[in-house]
Design a protein around this motif. Structure first.
Motif, PDB file in Angstrom:
ATOM      1  N   ASN A 137       0.916  -1.848   0.007  1.00 16.19           N
ATOM      2  CA  ASN A 137      -0.250  -0.208   0.473  1.00 16.19           C
ATOM      3  C   ASN A 137       0.986   0.878  -0.164  1.00 16.19           C
ATOM      4  OD1 ASN A 137       1.119   0.804   2.437  1.00 16.19           O
ATOM      5  ND2 ASN A 137      -0.499  -0.437   3.777  1.00 16.19           N
ATOM      6  N   ALA A 138       0.532   2.139  -0.119  1.00 12.62           N
ATOM      7  CA  ALA A 138       1.221   3.887  -0.485  1.00 12.62           C
ATOM      8  C   ALA A 138       1.330   4.293   1.327  1.00 12.62           C
ATOM      9  CB  ALA A 138       0.080   4.814  -0.698  1.00 12.62           C
ATOM     10  N   SER A 139       1.638   3.748   2.042  1.00 13.32           N
ATOM     11  CA  SER A 139       2.066   3.530   3.462  1.00 13.32           C
ATOM     12  C   SER A 139       3.274   3.263   3.408  1.00 13.32           C
ATOM     13  CB  SER A 139       1.281   3.651   4.561  1.00 13.32           C
ATOM     14  OG  SER A 139      -0.319   4.618   4.445  1.00 13.32           O
ATOM     15  N   GLU A 140       3.534   1.994   2.624  1.00 16.50           N
ATOM     16  CA  GLU A 140       4.829   0.900   3.062  1.00 16.50           C
ATOM     17  C   GLU A 140       5.537   1.587   1.696  1.00 16.50           C
ATOM     18  OE1 GLU A 140       3.520  -3.676   4.056  1.00 16.50           O
ATOM     19  OE2 GLU A 140       2.486  -2.348   2.102  1.00 16.50           O
ATOM     20  N   ALA A 141       5.088   1.991   0.868  1.00 13.54           N
ATOM     21  CA  ALA A 141       5.910   2.789  -0.559  1.00 13.54           C
ATOM     22  C   ALA A 141       6.259   4.260   0.271  1.00 13.54           C
ATOM     23  CB  ALA A 141       4.926   2.941  -1.187  1.00 13.54           C
ATOM     24  N   PHE A 142       5.676   4.500   1.360  1.00 14.92           N
ATOM     25  CA  PHE A 142       6.338   6.405   1.470  1.00 14.92           C
ATOM     26  C   PHE A 142       6.929   5.754   2.642  1.00 14.92           C
ATOM     27  CE2 PHE A 142       6.137   9.858   4.248  1.00 14.92           C
ATOM     28  CZ  PHE A 142       6.178  10.358   4.211  1.00 14.92           C
ATOM     29  N   ASN A 143       6.674   4.797   3.474  1.00 15.07           N
ATOM     30  CA  ASN A 143       8.625   5.032   4.018  1.00 15.07           C
ATOM     31  C   ASN A 143       9.128   4.121   3.755  1.00 15.07           C
ATOM     32  OD1 ASN A 143       6.316   5.395   6.477  1.00 15.07           O
ATOM     33  ND2 ASN A 143       5.549   3.235   7.062  1.00 15.07           N
ATOM     34  N   ALA A 144       9.043   3.009   2.677  1.00 10.26           N
ATOM     35  CA  ALA A 144      10.338   2.624   2.508  1.00 10.26           C
ATOM     36  C   ALA A 144      11.001   3.554   1.203  1.00 10.26           C
ATOM     37  CB  ALA A 144       9.794   1.826   0.934  1.00 10.26           C
ATOM     38  N   LEU A 145      10.345   4.681   0.983  1.00 12.50           N
ATOM     39  CA  LEU A 145      10.895   6.110   0.574  1.00 12.50           C
ATOM     40  C   LEU A 145      11.105   7.583   0.899  1.00 12.50           C
ATOM     41  CD1 LEU A 145       8.086   6.930  -2.563  1.00 12.50           C
ATOM     42  CD2 LEU A 145      11.097   6.012  -2.785  1.00 12.50           C
ATOM     43  N   ASN A 146      10.845   7.319   2.796  1.00 12.96           N
ATOM     44  CA  ASN A 146      11.198   8.139   3.418  1.00 12.96           C
ATOM     45  C   ASN A 146      12.970   7.731   4.258  1.00 12.96           C
ATOM     46  OD1 ASN A 146      10.330  10.618   3.808  1.00 12.96           O
ATOM     47  ND2 ASN A 146       8.081   9.491   4.253  1.00 12.96           N
ATOM     48  N   ILE A 147      12.932   6.150   3.880  1.00 14.21           N
ATOM     49  CA  ILE A 147      13.940   5.473   4.579  1.00 14.21           C
ATOM     50  C   ILE A 147      15.449   5.884   3.438  1.00 14.21           C
ATOM     51  CG2 ILE A 147      15.394   3.543   4.800  1.00 14.21           C
ATOM     52  CD1 ILE A 147      12.452   2.353   5.741  1.00 14.21           C
ATOM     53  N   LEU A 148      15.037   6.350   2.678  1.00 10.83           N
ATOM     54  CA  LEU A 148      16.523   6.323   1.754  1.00 10.83           C
ATOM     55  C   LEU A 148      17.017   7.623   2.608  1.00 10.83           C
ATOM     56  CD1 LEU A 148      14.840   5.953  -1.442  1.00 10.83           C
ATOM     57  CD2 LEU A 148      17.100   4.963   0.168  1.00 10.83           C
ATOM     58  N   LYS A 196      16.745  11.842   3.938  1.00 11.60           N
ATOM     59  CA  LYS A 196      15.236  12.793   5.174  1.00 11.60           C
ATOM     60  C   LYS A 196      16.195  14.450   4.728  1.00 11.60           C
ATOM     61  CE  LYS A 196      13.367   9.957   7.753  1.00 11.60           C
ATOM     62  NZ  LYS A 196      12.074   9.951   7.499  1.00 11.60           N
ATOM     63  N   SER A 197      16.617  14.841   3.695  1.00  7.13           N
ATOM     64  CA  SER A 197      16.924  15.789   2.600  1.00  7.13           C
ATOM     65  C   SER A 197      15.429  16.911   1.962  1.00  7.13           C
ATOM     66  CB  SER A 197      18.202  15.774   2.189  1.00  7.13           C
ATOM     67  OG  SER A 197      17.477  15.318   0.695  1.00  7.13           O
ATOM     68  N   PRO A 198      15.473  18.182   2.139  1.00  8.21           N
ATOM     69  CA  PRO A 198      14.816  18.837   1.849  1.00  8.21           C
ATOM     70  C   PRO A 198      14.734  18.293   0.636  1.00  8.21           C
ATOM     71  CG  PRO A 198      15.830  20.328   2.804  1.00  8.21           C
ATOM     72  CD  PRO A 198      16.147  18.941   3.185  1.00  8.21           C
ATOM     73  N   GLN A 199      15.054  18.231  -0.537  1.00  4.89           N
ATOM     74  CA  GLN A 199      15.507  17.515  -2.261  1.00  4.89           C
ATOM     75  C   GLN A 199      14.686  16.258  -1.853  1.00  4.89           C
ATOM     76  OE1 GLN A 199      18.075  18.262   0.005  1.00  4.89           O
ATOM     77  NE2 GLN A 199      19.127  20.351  -1.352  1.00  4.89           N
ATOM     78  N   ALA A 200      15.204  15.415  -1.315  1.00  4.41           N
ATOM     79  CA  ALA A 200      14.524  13.987  -1.311  1.00  4.41           C
ATOM     80  C   ALA A 200      12.786  14.044  -0.849  1.00  4.41           C
ATOM     81  CB  ALA A 200      15.739  13.184  -0.027  1.00  4.41           C
ATOM     82  N   GLN A 201      12.600  14.652   0.078  1.00  5.80           N
ATOM     83  CA  GLN A 201      11.751  14.412   0.440  1.00  5.80           C
ATOM     84  C   GLN A 201      10.283  16.108  -0.527  1.00  5.80           C
ATOM     85  OE1 GLN A 201       9.875  14.160   3.700  1.00  5.80           O
ATOM     86  NE2 GLN A 201      12.071  13.228   3.632  1.00  5.80           N
ATOM     87  N   ASP A 202      11.012  16.719  -0.947  1.00  4.40           N
ATOM     88  CA  ASP A 202      10.028  17.260  -2.863  1.00  4.40           C
ATOM     89  C   ASP A 202      10.087  15.901  -3.631  1.00  4.40           C
ATOM     90  OD1 ASP A 202       8.838  19.604  -4.138  1.00  4.40           O
ATOM     91  OD2 ASP A 202      10.842  19.740  -5.357  1.00  4.40           O
ATOM     92  N   ARG A 203      10.499  15.341  -3.809  1.00  3.07           N
ATOM     93  CA  ARG A 203      10.876  14.305  -4.493  1.00  3.07           C
ATOM     94  C   ARG A 203       9.963  13.567  -4.361  1.00  3.07           C
ATOM     95  NH1 ARG A 203      16.238  10.244  -6.272  1.00  3.07           N
ATOM     96  NH2 ARG A 203      15.798   9.146  -7.616  1.00  3.07           N
ATOM     97  N   ILE A 204       9.656  13.185  -3.195  1.00  5.09           N
ATOM     98  CA  ILE A 204       9.030  11.689  -3.017  1.00  5.09           C
ATOM     99  C   ILE A 204       7.210  12.681  -2.484  1.00  5.09           C
ATOM    100  CG2 ILE A 204       7.814  10.620  -0.642  1.00  5.09           C
ATOM    101  CD1 ILE A 204      10.835  10.719  -0.106  1.00  5.09           C
ATOM    102  N   LYS A 205       7.298  14.277  -2.120  1.00  2.00           N
ATOM    103  CA  LYS A 205       5.943  15.024  -2.538  1.00  2.00           C
ATOM    104  C   LYS A 205       5.572  14.447  -4.261  1.00  2.00           C
ATOM    105  CE  LYS A 205       3.601  19.135  -1.637  1.00  2.00           C
ATOM    106  NZ  LYS A 205       4.166  20.475  -1.304  1.00  2.00           N
ATOM    107  N   LYS A 206       6.035  14.964  -5.210  1.00  2.00           N
ATOM    108  CA  LYS A 206       6.021  15.506  -6.586  1.00  2.00           C
ATOM    109  C   LYS A 206       5.394  13.993  -7.089  1.00  2.00           C
ATOM    110  CE  LYS A 206       8.917  19.128  -7.558  1.00  2.00           C
ATOM    111  NZ  LYS A 206      10.094  19.389  -8.218  1.00  2.00           N
ATOM    112  N   LEU A 207       6.005  12.445  -6.349  1.00  2.00           N
ATOM    113  CA  LEU A 207       5.831  10.826  -7.112  1.00  2.00           C
ATOM    114  C   LEU A 207       4.455  10.883  -6.153  1.00  2.00           C
ATOM    115  CD1 LEU A 207       9.146   9.223  -6.066  1.00  2.00           C
ATOM    116  CD2 LEU A 207       8.340   9.289  -8.393  1.00  2.00           C
ATOM    117  N   PHE A 208       4.320  11.096  -4.956  1.00  2.00           N
ATOM    118  CA  PHE A 208       2.995  10.898  -4.953  1.00  2.00           C
ATOM    119  C   PHE A 208       2.089  12.036  -5.490  1.00  2.00           C
ATOM    120  CE2 PHE A 208       4.888   7.958  -1.623  1.00  2.00           C
ATOM    121  CZ  PHE A 208       4.166   7.445  -1.169  1.00  2.00           C
ATOM    122  N   GLU A 209       2.128  12.679  -6.016  1.00  2.00           N
ATOM    123  CA  GLU A 209       1.337  13.686  -6.689  1.00  2.00           C
ATOM    124  C   GLU A 209       0.487  13.354  -7.851  1.00  2.00           C
ATOM    125  OE1 GLU A 209       3.252  18.070  -6.562  1.00  2.00           O
ATOM    126  OE2 GLU A 209       2.271  18.213  -4.464  1.00  2.00           O
TER     127      GLU A 209
END
Length: 65
Positions: free
Chosen positions: A30-41, A43-56
């Motif tokens: 599920n999306a929660s598992e995907a989000f948690n997997a991506l967040n492990i990589l 915590k930088s603002p750039q990575a968080q922006d990348r994750i946000k754009k993917l989920f959008e």
């Protein structure tokens, strides 16, 4: 691993990320598992922006609510 597989088909990180994320969700995770997997990589603002754009993008395509 799915991300690395995506590099066989796509050149940009965004398209590779999106490929991996869609495959992850299609496998039944599920999306929660995907989000948690991506967040492990990172915590930088750039990575968080990348994750946000993917989920959008996934939201626009009906993959996540």
């Amino acid at each position: 691993l799915l991300h690395e597989l995506g590099h066989q088909f796509y050149k940009t990180e965004h398209k590779t990320d999106l490929f991996a994320l869609k495959r992850f969700l299609d496998e039944g995770f599920n999306a929660s598992e995907a989000f948690n997997a991506l967040n492990i990589l990172h915590k930088s603002p750039q990575a968080q922006d990348r994750i946000k754009k993917l989920f959008e993008q996934l939201k626009l395509n009906g993959y996540v609510g």
